[in-house]
Design an enzyme around this catalytic site. Structure first.
Site, PDB file in Angstrom:
ATOM      1  N   TYR A 191      45.265  59.250  59.749  1.00  0.00           N
ATOM      2  CA  TYR A 191      45.954  58.572  58.649  1.00  0.00           C
ATOM      3  C   TYR A 191      45.299  58.956  57.324  1.00  0.00           C
ATOM      4  O   TYR A 191      44.125  59.290  57.273  1.00  0.00           O
ATOM      5  CB  TYR A 191      46.036  57.060  58.848  1.00  0.00           C
ATOM      6  CG  TYR A 191      44.764  56.267  59.001  1.00  0.00           C
ATOM      7  CD1 TYR A 191      43.899  56.047  57.934  1.00  0.00           C
ATOM      8  CD2 TYR A 191      44.436  55.665  60.225  1.00  0.00           C
ATOM      9  CE1 TYR A 191      42.756  55.285  58.062  1.00  0.00           C
ATOM     10  CE2 TYR A 191      43.295  54.896  60.372  1.00  0.00           C
ATOM     11  CZ  TYR A 191      42.454  54.706  59.285  1.00  0.00           C
ATOM     12  OH  TYR A 191      41.319  53.941  59.413  1.00  0.00           O
ATOM     13  N   CYS A 192      46.114  58.972  56.276  1.00  0.00           N
ATOM     14  CA  CYS A 192      45.688  59.421  54.943  1.00  0.00           C
ATOM     15  C   CYS A 192      44.947  60.758  55.015  1.00  0.00           C
ATOM     16  O   CYS A 192      43.803  60.873  54.564  1.00  0.00           O
ATOM     17  CB  CYS A 192      44.823  58.363  54.268  1.00  0.00           C
ATOM     18  SG  CYS A 192      44.702  58.572  52.466  1.00  0.00           S
ATOM     19  N   PRO A 193      45.596  61.793  55.576  1.00  0.00           N
ATOM     20  CA  PRO A 193      44.922  63.086  55.720  1.00  0.00           C
ATOM     21  C   PRO A 193      44.684  63.763  54.372  1.00  0.00           C
ATOM     22  O   PRO A 193      45.451  63.583  53.419  1.00  0.00           O
ATOM     23  CB  PRO A 193      45.906  63.898  56.572  1.00  0.00           C
ATOM     24  CG  PRO A 193      47.248  63.306  56.255  1.00  0.00           C
ATOM     25  CD  PRO A 193      46.993  61.841  56.049  1.00  0.00           C
TER      26      PRO A 193
END
Length: 275
Positions: free
Chosen positions: A145-147
């Protein structure tokens, strides 16, 4: 070691315990305040640590999800508070196993290149955990997540993400460190949120296809039970050797007035975006 970490003074605002009971919007107001005060020369370089209870922080792009209200309703039923931060990026989890660290610098006359800010935080984290002899990489972990290009990982599993906020000649480099608990369980929650909020709709912006197995906590990756305070001690020790003076502090004088304004601004923005 990146010379950006070498400061004459480091003021430390440790809210790793106190902020647990505060709304996470408080922390985003704090970091904007510190950007303004450090950037103007009103305050020295400042390091802040903060922890908040079960909160999902959405990025601005997340507010464009076609079924956002359904996704938020799901998270609230799971016991999470949902807020939107005042910067880019995508959804992240905050809970009592995640330590957030912020380093705030003044750009001064020369400015600070964006990669230099990211590298400073990456180098600091490598220094903090150097005794484990594990390679800490900075590269995008697809499926997290949130790469981003400054995802921090060990053995291909992400445990942290770095972001930056720039305001009034100040630079805040922020990191969330998954210290303990299950990294994959956190990723699973975010994955469900996206599945509910996007469904099969085509969207202008690409949202991540979450793969829980690519995320883990430091405790899981290092094979040692770490507490928030264990990591705080490592953080302070790493800063201390790069400063002539390391001291504990709080907001003072004009900073308090600045905080009232910045905090109110993000509260109003959330009311507008989330209703």
């Amino acid at each position: 070691m990146n010379d950006l970490l070498q400061q004459d003074q480091w003021r430390v605002i440790d809210q790793s315990s106190a902020a647990v009971h505060l709304d996470a919007l408080y922390s985003f107001g704090m970091d904007d305040t510190l950007c303004a005060s450090v950037g103007s020369g009103m305050a020295p370089s400042t390091a802040r640590a903060w922890v908040h209870r079960d909160t999902i922080v959405l990025g601005i792009q997340d507010t464009k999800l076609p079924f956002l209200e359904e996704g938020i309703s799901y998270l609230q039923k799971e016991g999470y508070r949902v807020i939107v931060r005042n910067s880019g990026g995508l959804a992240v989890v905050l809970d009592e196993g995640i330590l957030n660290l912020t380093l705030v610098f003044s750009e001064g006359d020369k400015g600070i290149d964006i990669n230099r800010g990211y590298d400073a935080m990456w180098m600091l984290i490598k220094e903090m955990f150097s005794d484990f002899n594990k390679e800490i990489e900075a590269r995008e972990i697809v499926g997290s997540y949130c790469p981003g290009s400054y995802d921090l990982s060990i053995g291909g599993k992400k445990f942290a993400g770095i972001s930056q906020r720039r305001l009034r000649n100040g630079v805040a480099v922020q990191i969330y460190l998954c210290v303990h608990g299950s990294g994959s369980a956190r990723a699973e929650q975010i994955g469900r949120f996206y599945a509910i909020s996007k469904k099969e709709a085509d969207t202008k912006f690409h949202f991540p296809d979450i793969k829980p197995e690519v995320m883990a906590s430091l405790s899981e990756l290092l094979g040692q039970s770490l507490s928030i305070q264990d990591v705080m001690l490592r953080f302070l020790q790493a800063l201390k050797i790069r400063s002539n003076r390391l001291f504990s502090g709080e907001l003072h004088g004009e900073e308090i007035s600045l905080f009232e304004g910045y905090h109110q601004r993000i509260v109003e923005r959330n009311e507008k975006v989330l209703g």
